[in-house]
Design an enzyme around this catalytic site. Structure first.
Site, PDB file in Angstrom:
ATOM      1  CG  ASN A   8      -1.847   1.092   1.353  1.00 54.35           C
ATOM      2  OD1 ASN A   8      -1.800   2.028   0.555  1.00 54.35           O
ATOM      3  ND2 ASN A   8      -2.725   1.037   2.346  1.00 54.35           N
ATOM      4  NE  ARG A  87      -6.304   1.382  -0.086  1.00 50.68           N
ATOM      5  CZ  ARG A  87      -6.721   1.906   1.021  1.00 50.68           C
ATOM      6  NH1 ARG A  87      -5.945   1.918   2.069  1.00 50.68           N
ATOM      7  NH2 ARG A  87      -7.928   2.401   1.103  1.00 50.68           N
ATOM      8  CG  HIS A 176     -12.787   4.400   2.548  1.00 52.98           C
ATOM      9  ND1 HIS A 176     -13.452   5.472   3.118  1.00 52.98           N
ATOM     10  CD2 HIS A 176     -11.483   4.595   2.815  1.00 52.98           C
ATOM     11  CE1 HIS A 176     -12.591   6.267   3.698  1.00 52.98           C
ATOM     12  NE2 HIS A 176     -11.372   5.774   3.523  1.00 52.98           N
ATOM     13  NE  ARG A 237      -9.259  13.112   3.273  1.00 54.66           N
ATOM     14  CZ  ARG A 237      -9.362  11.819   2.967  1.00 54.66           C
ATOM     15  NH1 ARG A 237     -10.272  11.407   2.124  1.00 54.66           N
ATOM     16  NH2 ARG A 237      -8.552  10.943   3.504  1.00 54.66           N
ATOM     17  CD  GLU A 380      -9.379  -0.437   4.298  1.00 50.66           C
ATOM     18  OE1 GLU A 380      -8.840   0.112   5.262  1.00 50.66           O
ATOM     19  OE2 GLU A 380      -9.670   0.149   3.257  1.00 50.66           O
TER      20      GLU A 380
END
Ligand code: AMP
Length: 394
Positions: A8, A87, A176, A237, A380
């Site tokens: 990742n 990823r 996601h 964010r 994940e």
């Protein structure tokens, strides 16, 4: 044994895991940090042992080479790795499922870098570097966007000039996806029902946050958009704002568009509202009577409740509302007010169950609740390893 190496890659980091998807728990996890800076570090964990080295890593190729060297020096062996899973944040409209990487895929990923300038270039660098040092195994790209390729047109289309939208690929993509897919399947298992017969809302609340509506295993709505900035309030964010804000900040406030981008991505959300990005700090500040932090949490909860209500309408009812990721799994002081606000829609919170900490999947609604409320840990890495194995087994 079929081990999968997962990579990742961020702009200056590489997270990795070695795991057998049939076993689940990783055999090694590690992190390369500060790639491209004067001194970087690599941390490699195998069981209870941690190995750490500090030296410069000029780029992702050197970073991935350092990862391989860690495995050679400290184990476990990479000899029975059957594939590397990467990823990949943005698959655009091109990639609707996990894909075996070849030269054509790399060329298409390069084209997509414009859509995700922060995320896709490091991912590509990681793929290239890993292909160099592990040339004999297949490499698989797993896309954050793929699970949302099923959104209906009315959900993914922005109400802007369609000529511009089509020419530039402007639409909602969602992110996601690996987590939303994994958690919705786990929720169906928990409910002991075929996923095809379930209506599930998944709240993935981590540093980044998104919510999805999953009807019979198929995603029909999600809160992130063209980029991962849209939707819920996040750690740094903003999530949804008036699109007119950009012109106001550039025109009246004299900011550059890059400054606006930094403001909305890095200095907004909980950080902008109260200065705390971690929900543990939020709780401490609220317990000490900090009103601004209370307002920040109220804004966070208000936004989330609005999305949940809207997704119940889009789904035409809901069987289970699921909380996952760092905040969703751990922050009872976030889940509590959300569920209490949904009382009018038949949600009944089991206060004791909500307050009890646990690592496994669990239910936090009362038997009287019309909708079951679940907390399900996301994984994940395991989901990506399963995907990688599925692609190479085709
Ligand atoms: P993630 O991005 O899924 O790793 O989630 C990270 C976020 O989870 C952190 O920024 C915290 O806000 C939150 N978090 C992690 N552990 C806890 C905890 N024990 N209680 C409350 N929030 C937590």
């Amino acid at each position: 044994m079929s081990h999968i190496l997962l990579l990742n890659c961020g702009s200056s980091s590489i997270k990795y895991q070695l795991l057998d998807p049939e076993v689940g728990a990783p055999e090694a996890v590690g992190l390369v940090e500060r790639i491209g800076l004067e001194v970087g570090t690599i941390t490699h964990e195998v069981g209870d042992n941690e190995f750490r080295e500090s030296r410069p890593f000029a780029d992702h190729t050197e970073g991935v080479a350092a990862v391989v060297k860690m495995f050679q020096d400290h184990g476990p062996s990479l000899d029975d790795v059957v594939a590397v899973g990467h990823r990949t944040v943005h698959g655009g409209s091109t990639f609707v499922e996990s894909t075996l990487v070849d030269a054509g895929v790399i060329a298409k990923l390069e084209e997509l870098s414009d859509l995700a300038p922060l995320h896709n270039p490091p991912g590509l660098a990681g793929i290239r570097a890993a292909q160099e040092v592990l040339p004999d195994v297949p490499h698989v790209a797993i896309f954050d966007t793929a699970f949302f390729s099923t959104l209906p047109a009315e959900a993914y289309t922005y109400a802007i000039d369609q000529e511009v939208a089509k020419r530039l690929g402007i639409r909602k993509y969602g992110f996601h996806g690996t987590s939303h897919s994994y958690v919705s399947k786990e929720a169906a298992k928990f409910l002991d029902r075929p996923i095809e017969e379930t209506k599930i809302i998944v709240c993935h609340l981590g540093n980044g946050a998104s919510i999805s509506a999953v009807d019979g295993g198929v995603a029909i709505e999600t809160s992130m958009g063209l980029t991962p900035l849209q939707g819920l309030v996040m750690g740094t964010r903003s999530g949804d704002v008036d699109p007119g804000l950009h012109k106001y900040l550039v025109g009246a406030a004299g900011m550059t568009i890059d400054e606006v981008d930094t403001l909305l991505n890095k200095k907004s959300g909980m950080a902008g509202l109260c200065g705390h990005t971690d929900m543990r700090d939020v709780k401490t500040a609220i317990d000490e009577g900090d009103e601004q932090t209370q307002l920040a949490l109220d804004v966070y909860v208000h936004r989330l409740v609005g999305y949940i209500g809207s997704y119940i309408a889009h789904l035409g009812g809901v069987d289970a509302l699921v909380f996952t990721a760092g905040i969703g799994e751990n922050a009872a002081h976030v889940r509590g007010p959300v569920i209490r606000k949904l009382k009018a829609l038949g949600f009944e919170l089991d206060e004791d169950a909500n307050a009890t900490r646990a690592k496994q999947a669990r239910e936090i609604s009362t038997p009287e609740s019309k909708v079951r409320v679940l907390v399900i840990p996301t994984n994940e890495e395991l989901a990506m390893a399963q995907e990688t194995l599925a692609v190479i087994s085709k």
